[in-house]
Design a protein around this motif. Structure first.
Motif, PDB file in Angstrom:
ATOM      1  N   LEU A 183      30.587  85.454   2.945  1.00  0.00           N
ATOM      2  CA  LEU A 183      31.292  85.798   3.781  1.00  0.00           C
ATOM      3  C   LEU A 183      31.850  86.663   4.515  1.00  0.00           C
ATOM      4  O   LEU A 183      31.788  87.399   5.833  1.00  0.00           O
ATOM      5  CB  LEU A 183      32.572  86.068   2.684  1.00  0.00           C
ATOM      6  CG  LEU A 183      34.284  85.687   3.157  1.00  0.00           C
ATOM      7  CD1 LEU A 183      34.040  84.410   3.996  1.00  0.00           C
ATOM      8  CD2 LEU A 183      35.324  85.403   2.493  1.00  0.00           C
ATOM      9  N   GLU A 184      31.668  88.260   3.668  1.00  0.00           N
ATOM     10  CA  GLU A 184      32.002  89.874   4.371  1.00  0.00           C
ATOM     11  C   GLU A 184      29.735  90.131   5.292  1.00  0.00           C
ATOM     12  O   GLU A 184      31.220  90.459   6.006  1.00  0.00           O
ATOM     13  CB  GLU A 184      31.801  90.592   3.320  1.00  0.00           C
ATOM     14  CG  GLU A 184      32.860  90.558   2.055  1.00  0.00           C
ATOM     15  CD  GLU A 184      33.644  91.337   3.179  1.00  0.00           C
ATOM     16  OE1 GLU A 184      34.199  92.435   4.209  1.00  0.00           O
ATOM     17  OE2 GLU A 184      34.740  90.218   3.093  1.00  0.00           O
ATOM     18  N   THR A 185      29.420  89.298   5.414  1.00  0.00           N
ATOM     19  CA  THR A 185      28.454  89.771   6.054  1.00  0.00           C
ATOM     20  C   THR A 185      28.889  88.808   7.058  1.00  0.00           C
ATOM     21  O   THR A 185      28.767  89.527   8.979  1.00  0.00           O
ATOM     22  CB  THR A 185      26.767  88.225   5.582  1.00  0.00           C
ATOM     23  OG1 THR A 185      27.024  89.183   4.571  1.00  0.00           O
ATOM     24  CG2 THR A 185      25.751  88.768   7.297  1.00  0.00           C
ATOM     25  N   LEU A 186      29.307  87.426   7.038  1.00  0.00           N
ATOM     26  CA  LEU A 186      30.108  85.808   8.377  1.00  0.00           C
ATOM     27  C   LEU A 186      31.424  86.771   8.780  1.00  0.00           C
ATOM     28  O   LEU A 186      30.659  87.062  10.103  1.00  0.00           O
ATOM     29  CB  LEU A 186      30.777  85.752   8.075  1.00  0.00           C
ATOM     30  CG  LEU A 186      31.166  84.412   8.490  1.00  0.00           C
ATOM     31  CD1 LEU A 186      29.351  83.530   9.666  1.00  0.00           C
ATOM     32  CD2 LEU A 186      31.757  82.797   7.973  1.00  0.00           C
ATOM     33  N   LEU A 187      32.828  87.783   8.180  1.00  0.00           N
ATOM     34  CA  LEU A 187      33.407  88.505   8.897  1.00  0.00           C
ATOM     35  C   LEU A 187      32.382  89.381   9.962  1.00  0.00           C
ATOM     36  O   LEU A 187      33.032  89.739  10.686  1.00  0.00           O
ATOM     37  CB  LEU A 187      34.206  89.086   7.680  1.00  0.00           C
ATOM     38  CG  LEU A 187      34.838  87.386   7.213  1.00  0.00           C
ATOM     39  CD1 LEU A 187      35.832  88.162   6.005  1.00  0.00           C
ATOM     40  CD2 LEU A 187      35.320  87.023   8.397  1.00  0.00           C
ATOM     41  N   LEU A 188      31.536  90.339   8.906  1.00  0.00           N
ATOM     42  CA  LEU A 188      31.147  91.121  10.237  1.00  0.00           C
ATOM     43  C   LEU A 188      30.123  91.131  11.230  1.00  0.00           C
ATOM     44  O   LEU A 188      30.358  91.634  12.103  1.00  0.00           O
ATOM     45  CB  LEU A 188      30.476  92.583   8.691  1.00  0.00           C
ATOM     46  CG  LEU A 188      30.668  93.358   8.099  1.00  0.00           C
ATOM     47  CD1 LEU A 188      30.160  93.665   7.184  1.00  0.00           C
ATOM     48  CD2 LEU A 188      31.153  94.125   8.679  1.00  0.00           C
ATOM     49  N   ASP A 189      29.379  90.137  10.728  1.00  0.00           N
ATOM     50  CA  ASP A 189      28.841  89.283  11.846  1.00  0.00           C
ATOM     51  C   ASP A 189      29.255  88.950  13.298  1.00  0.00           C
ATOM     52  O   ASP A 189      29.283  89.577  14.353  1.00  0.00           O
ATOM     53  CB  ASP A 189      27.274  89.068  11.732  1.00  0.00           C
ATOM     54  CG  ASP A 189      26.343  88.819  12.834  1.00  0.00           C
ATOM     55  OD1 ASP A 189      26.039  87.644  14.197  1.00  0.00           O
ATOM     56  OD2 ASP A 189      25.655  89.626  12.320  1.00  0.00           O
ATOM     57  N   THR A 190      30.293  88.285  12.460  1.00  0.00           N
ATOM     58  CA  THR A 190      31.712  87.861  14.183  1.00  0.00           C
ATOM     59  C   THR A 190      32.705  88.882  14.973  1.00  0.00           C
ATOM     60  O   THR A 190      33.192  88.456  15.535  1.00  0.00           O
ATOM     61  CB  THR A 190      32.101  86.065  13.702  1.00  0.00           C
ATOM     62  OG1 THR A 190      32.539  86.827  12.662  1.00  0.00           O
ATOM     63  CG2 THR A 190      31.161  84.989  13.054  1.00  0.00           C
TER      64      THR A 190
END
Length: 196
Positions: A183-190
């Motif tokens: 989830l953190e990866t998704l939020l960082l990437d987007t």
């Protein structure tokens, strides 16, 4: 000589600029915008899930205390607590439906946008879809556990059974640190979280 070799082996890391960072007004369109909106919706839905999980954990704890007195007795207080837990699970069920919609939306978007280029910082559409699917699948599995606890905790015959169901609710075994990292990866990437 060794110092010169060391300098040539290491190159500074070049991070690509995200379309979110490049756009001065943050006005994105098309697939990028839809993927970013789905990521935000998932995060907001998970926050609602967490609130309901905590509320349900309080009811589960009170049910466990009630059943600890006499595991075979069904009191009016136990019935009320079970009804409250039922309402929490019904609210979680609507969230489960939203998770299913997000999964369908991102897979449909992936089929429409066959572009393999990086959309934001490091992920292409397939990577974002896989991350979202992994996150959603974990919450869908956890919802099954919540239903199982609701169906069985008030009917437990022993203290051990009650404690087992209470632990199942509280632990959320399917939502591991790996899922939180995704989830953190998704939020960082987007672009919803700043890269520091």
């Amino acid at each position: 000589m060794k110092e010169k070799e060391a300098k040539t082996k290491f190159q500074p890391l070049q991070v690509t600029r995200s379309p979110v960072a490049c756009s001065p007004q943050k006005n994105l369109t098309g697939s990028i915008r839809i993927a970013r909106d789905i990521a935000a919706d998932i995060y907001n839905t998970i926050q609602r899930w967490n609130t309901l999980h905590i509320s349900g954990a309080q009811f589960v704890k009170m049910i466990a205390v009630e059943k600890a007195v006499d595991p075979k007795k069904y009191s009016p207080a136990l019935e009320e607590l079970t009804t409250n837990l039922y309402e929490v699970v019904q609210n979680l069920k609507s969230i489960e439906g939203q998770f299913r919609i997000f999964k369908t939306q991102i897979r449909a978007l992936e089929k429409v946008d066959k572009n393999s280029e990086t959309l934001f910082l490091s992920l292409n559409m397939d990577g974002i879809a896989n991350l979202i699917e992994n996150i959603v699948d974990a919450y869908l599995e956890e919802f099954k556990v919540k239903e199982l606890v609701l169906e069985n905790i008030a009917h437990s015959r022993t203290k051990d059974e009650v404690m087992f169901f209470a632990a199942c609710w509280t632990l959320q075994a399917h939502i591991s640190s790996g899922i939180n990292l995704k989830l953190e990866t998704l939020l960082l990437d987007t672009g919803h979280r700043k890269v520091s």
